[in-house]
Design a protein around this motif. Structure first.
Motif, mmCIF file in Angstrom:
data_model
loop_
_atom_site.group_PDB
_atom_site.id
_atom_site.type_symbol
_atom_site.label_atom_id
_atom_site.label_comp_id
_atom_site.label_asym_id
_atom_site.label_seq_id
_atom_site.Cartn_x
_atom_site.Cartn_y
_atom_site.Cartn_z
ATOM 1 N N THR A 7 1.030 -0.699 0.117
ATOM 2 C CA THR A 7 -0.209 0.023 0.191
ATOM 3 C C THR A 7 0.836 0.918 -0.078
ATOM 4 O O THR A 7 0.626 2.444 -0.839
ATOM 5 C CB THR A 7 -0.796 -0.414 1.108
ATOM 6 O OG1 THR A 7 -1.487 -1.634 1.282
ATOM 7 C CG2 THR A 7 -1.729 0.841 1.199
ATOM 8 N N GLN A 8 1.934 1.697 0.670
ATOM 9 C CA GLN A 8 2.394 3.000 0.802
ATOM 10 C C GLN A 8 3.120 2.489 -0.803
ATOM 11 O O GLN A 8 3.966 3.671 -1.011
ATOM 12 C CB GLN A 8 4.125 2.453 1.964
ATOM 13 C CG GLN A 8 3.272 2.399 3.051
ATOM 14 C CD GLN A 8 4.577 2.337 4.818
ATOM 15 O OE1 GLN A 8 4.862 1.847 4.005
ATOM 16 N NE2 GLN A 8 3.915 2.062 5.305
ATOM 17 N N ALA A 9 3.976 1.448 -1.197
ATOM 18 C CA ALA A 9 5.269 1.588 -2.528
ATOM 19 C C ALA A 9 3.337 1.966 -3.789
ATOM 20 O O ALA A 9 4.557 2.740 -4.638
ATOM 21 C CB ALA A 9 4.812 0.397 -2.786
ATOM 22 N N LYS A 10 2.687 2.343 -3.583
ATOM 23 C CA LYS A 10 1.407 2.590 -4.491
ATOM 24 C C LYS A 10 1.378 4.367 -4.578
ATOM 25 O O LYS A 10 0.741 4.885 -5.208
ATOM 26 C CB LYS A 10 0.057 2.418 -4.384
ATOM 27 C CG LYS A 10 0.007 0.764 -4.678
ATOM 28 C CD LYS A 10 -1.343 0.639 -4.613
ATOM 29 C CE LYS A 10 -1.395 -1.459 -4.372
ATOM 30 N NZ LYS A 10 -2.551 -1.384 -4.515
ATOM 31 N N ALA A 11 1.786 4.944 -3.404
ATOM 32 C CA ALA A 11 1.719 6.309 -3.126
ATOM 33 C C ALA A 11 2.768 7.374 -3.982
ATOM 34 O O ALA A 11 3.771 7.346 -4.250
ATOM 35 C CB ALA A 11 2.112 6.707 -1.211
ATOM 36 N N PRO A 12 1.994 7.982 -4.498
ATOM 37 C CA PRO A 12 3.153 8.958 -5.359
ATOM 38 C C PRO A 12 4.497 9.754 -4.620
ATOM 39 O O PRO A 12 4.441 9.639 -3.384
ATOM 40 C CB PRO A 12 2.157 10.129 -5.637
ATOM 41 C CG PRO A 12 0.513 9.596 -5.300
ATOM 42 C CD PRO A 12 0.972 8.611 -4.186
ATOM 43 N N TYR A 117 -5.187 11.500 17.549
ATOM 44 C CA TYR A 117 -3.721 10.644 17.467
ATOM 45 C C TYR A 117 -3.712 9.586 16.093
ATOM 46 O O TYR A 117 -4.263 9.283 15.793
ATOM 47 C CB TYR A 117 -3.575 10.450 19.098
ATOM 48 C CG TYR A 117 -3.721 11.352 19.927
ATOM 49 C CD1 TYR A 117 -2.146 11.776 20.257
ATOM 50 C CD2 TYR A 117 -4.750 11.586 20.291
ATOM 51 C CE1 TYR A 117 -1.962 12.894 21.531
ATOM 52 C CE2 TYR A 117 -4.407 12.289 22.181
ATOM 53 C CZ TYR A 117 -3.317 12.527 21.904
ATOM 54 O OH TYR A 117 -3.142 13.990 23.132
ATOM 55 N N PHE A 118 -2.349 9.259 15.916
ATOM 56 C CA PHE A 118 -1.817 8.963 14.311
ATOM 57 C C PHE A 118 -1.020 8.008 15.005
ATOM 58 O O PHE A 118 0.024 8.695 15.352
ATOM 59 C CB PHE A 118 -1.919 9.895 13.232
ATOM 60 C CG PHE A 118 -3.112 10.812 13.169
ATOM 61 C CD1 PHE A 118 -3.501 9.516 12.275
ATOM 62 C CD2 PHE A 118 -3.147 12.013 13.530
ATOM 63 C CE1 PHE A 118 -5.204 10.089 11.704
ATOM 64 C CE2 PHE A 118 -4.863 12.293 13.165
ATOM 65 C CZ PHE A 118 -5.653 12.216 12.303
ATOM 66 N N VAL A 119 -0.489 6.837 14.719
ATOM 67 C CA VAL A 119 -0.039 5.924 15.348
ATOM 68 C C VAL A 119 0.992 5.391 13.747
ATOM 69 O O VAL A 119 0.892 6.096 12.446
ATOM 70 C CB VAL A 119 -0.304 4.324 15.581
ATOM 71 C CG1 VAL A 119 -0.841 4.145 14.440
ATOM 72 C CG2 VAL A 119 1.035 3.856 16.158
ATOM 73 N N TRP A 120 2.404 5.743 14.019
ATOM 74 C CA TRP A 120 3.702 5.904 12.300
ATOM 75 C C TRP A 120 3.282 4.653 11.904
ATOM 76 O O TRP A 120 3.651 3.382 13.148
ATOM 77 C CB TRP A 120 4.254 6.024 12.838
ATOM 78 C CG TRP A 120 4.720 7.485 12.673
ATOM 79 C CD1 TRP A 120 4.991 8.657 13.386
ATOM 80 C CD2 TRP A 120 4.469 8.133 11.646
ATOM 81 N NE1 TRP A 120 5.155 9.875 13.105
ATOM 82 C CE2 TRP A 120 5.326 10.284 12.031
ATOM 83 C CE3 TRP A 120 5.177 8.113 9.686
ATOM 84 C CZ2 TRP A 120 4.783 10.651 10.840
ATOM 85 C CZ3 TRP A 120 4.133 9.170 9.009
ATOM 86 C CH2 TRP A 120 4.634 10.180 9.562
ATOM 87 N N LEU A 121 3.516 3.680 10.989
ATOM 88 C CA LEU A 121 3.534 2.686 10.191
ATOM 89 C C LEU A 121 4.801 2.492 9.213
ATOM 90 O O LEU A 121 5.376 1.806 8.456
ATOM 91 C CB LEU A 121 1.837 2.424 9.883
ATOM 92 C CG LEU A 121 1.056 1.805 10.785
ATOM 93 C CD1 LEU A 121 -0.264 1.599 9.393
ATOM 94 C CD2 LEU A 121 1.115 0.976 11.744
ATOM 95 N N TYR A 122 4.980 3.669 9.654
ATOM 96 C CA TYR A 122 6.019 3.923 8.729
ATOM 97 C C TYR A 122 6.932 4.323 9.369
ATOM 98 O O TYR A 122 7.062 5.087 10.161
ATOM 99 C CB TYR A 122 6.082 5.392 7.427
ATOM 100 C CG TYR A 122 7.355 5.512 6.378
ATOM 101 C CD1 TYR A 122 7.646 4.520 5.285
ATOM 102 C CD2 TYR A 122 8.275 6.756 6.149
ATOM 103 C CE1 TYR A 122 8.147 5.155 4.364
ATOM 104 C CE2 TYR A 122 8.382 7.026 5.349
ATOM 105 C CZ TYR A 122 9.021 5.963 4.798
ATOM 106 O OH TYR A 122 10.021 6.287 4.131
ATOM 107 N N GLU A 123 8.820 3.434 9.191
ATOM 108 C CA GLU A 123 9.600 4.167 9.307
ATOM 109 C C GLU A 123 10.645 5.111 8.888
ATOM 110 O O GLU A 123 11.954 5.280 9.723
ATOM 111 C CB GLU A 123 10.179 2.327 9.730
ATOM 112 C CG GLU A 123 9.501 1.345 10.517
ATOM 113 C CD GLU A 123 9.725 1.378 12.002
ATOM 114 O OE1 GLU A 123 10.231 2.211 12.931
ATOM 115 O OE2 GLU A 123 8.338 0.605 12.284
ATOM 116 N N GLY A 124 10.695 5.921 7.882
ATOM 117 C CA GLY A 124 11.529 6.461 7.764
ATOM 118 C C GLY A 124 12.159 6.131 6.729
ATOM 119 O O GLY A 124 12.935 4.386 6.758
ATOM 120 N N SER A 125 13.788 6.483 6.117
ATOM 121 C CA SER A 125 15.057 6.288 6.068
ATOM 122 C C SER A 125 15.609 5.952 6.769
ATOM 123 O O SER A 125 15.470 5.527 7.640
ATOM 124 C CB SER A 125 15.642 7.318 5.394
ATOM 125 O OG SER A 125 16.528 7.126 4.818
#
Length: 276
Positions: A7-12, A117-125
């Motif tokens: 799902t994250q790979a489909k992001a622009p 509040y929002f939880v991070w599912l993306y770890e970043g670089s």
């Protein structure tokens, strides 16, 4: 069902750049630690993300949508939720004591709001993590293989260690000499003289040795300013002007005997003896 990574790979690319900015330290967002399904996770408040998108640091990021108002920031953050970089959660009770991470649970209604509040599912670089791991492994291998080093390298490490110990010893020696000199000057030249008064201050290296010496005079605290008192013969209008529009009436100090009501004051009277 598509996974989180798919799902994250489909992001622009623009959306990914926005998320990378928010996940980095440049955004200045306040990150909190919570527990999601028994796993420690990072989460943030929507207001903090909106503030980051309106900051000057975001304006310097390239290839990102332009944001000038809070409405535009909320719309951008709402459109990013569908790519599962972060999800809205409800915050519950702490896992242990009051300072322990709080329980967070993902809600079904994924609507952005500044007070949510929002939880991070993306770890970043992760390149910094990988680089740090490789550096740690290289240092451990170098320490284990120290006996196999060439004699020139081992001699250089020995000289470097001696220089570091000498620098540390010189610092402690200077601190001791500084204290002894201060004690001597307190006795013969009160209030005493400090050599390098900025030595232990939170300043730069050069500023730590400037000035060379200073008297040990305590700094005076700024007292409260006393309001100017109007002259005795001033009129009521002048008193109001001098007192900032407030009329102040001076009342004389009364002794306890005078301020006590007459009904409560005790009297002692001599009563003639009837039998005499």
């Amino acid at each position: 069902m598509a996974s989180k990574d798919d799902t994250q790979a489909k992001a622009p690319p623009e959306t990914r750049n926005v998320v990378q900015f928010l996940r980095s330290s440049k955004s200045g967002m306040k990150i909190r630690v919570g527990a999601l399904n028994g796993k420690r996770v990072d989460y943030f408040k929507g207001k903090s993300a909106v503030k980051a998108l309106l900051s000057p640091a975001y304006a310097k990021v390239k290839n990102v949508p332009k944001v000038t108002t809070e409405v535009e920031a909320e719309a951008l953050l709402q459109s990013s939720i569908q790519y599962a970089f972060y999800l809205r959660v409800d915050r519950g009770a702490p896992t242990g004591s009051s300072i322990s991470p709080r329980h967070v649970t993902v809600v079904q209604q994924q609507q952005f709001a500044q007070d949510a509040y929002f939880v991070w599912l993306y770890e970043g670089s992760q390149w910094t993590t990988y680089a740090g791991g490789l550096l740690m492994v290289a240092l451990m291998l170098a320490a284990v293989m120290f006996p196999l080093w060439p004699p020139v390298m081992r001699l250089g490490v020995w000289y470097l260690s001696i220089a570091m110990l000498g620098l540390l010893g010189a610092f402690f020696g200077l601190a001791i000499i500084r204290l002894i000199f201060y004690i001597i000057t307190v006795v013969i030249a009160s209030p005493g003289i400090w050599i390098f008064p900025q030595l232990f201050a939170d300043v730069g290296v050069i500023e730590s040795f400037v000035p060379l010496w200073e008297w040990d005079v305590p700094k005076k605290k700024a007292g409260k300013k006393k309001k100017a008192k109007a002259p005795a013969g001033a009129s009521p209008e002048e008193q109001l002007a001098n007192n900032g529009g407030a009329f102040i009436e001076e009342v004389g100090d009364e002794s306890p005997e005078q301020s006590r009501p007459g009904s409560r004051s005790a009297r002692v009277e001599e009563v003639p003896d009837v039998d005499s």
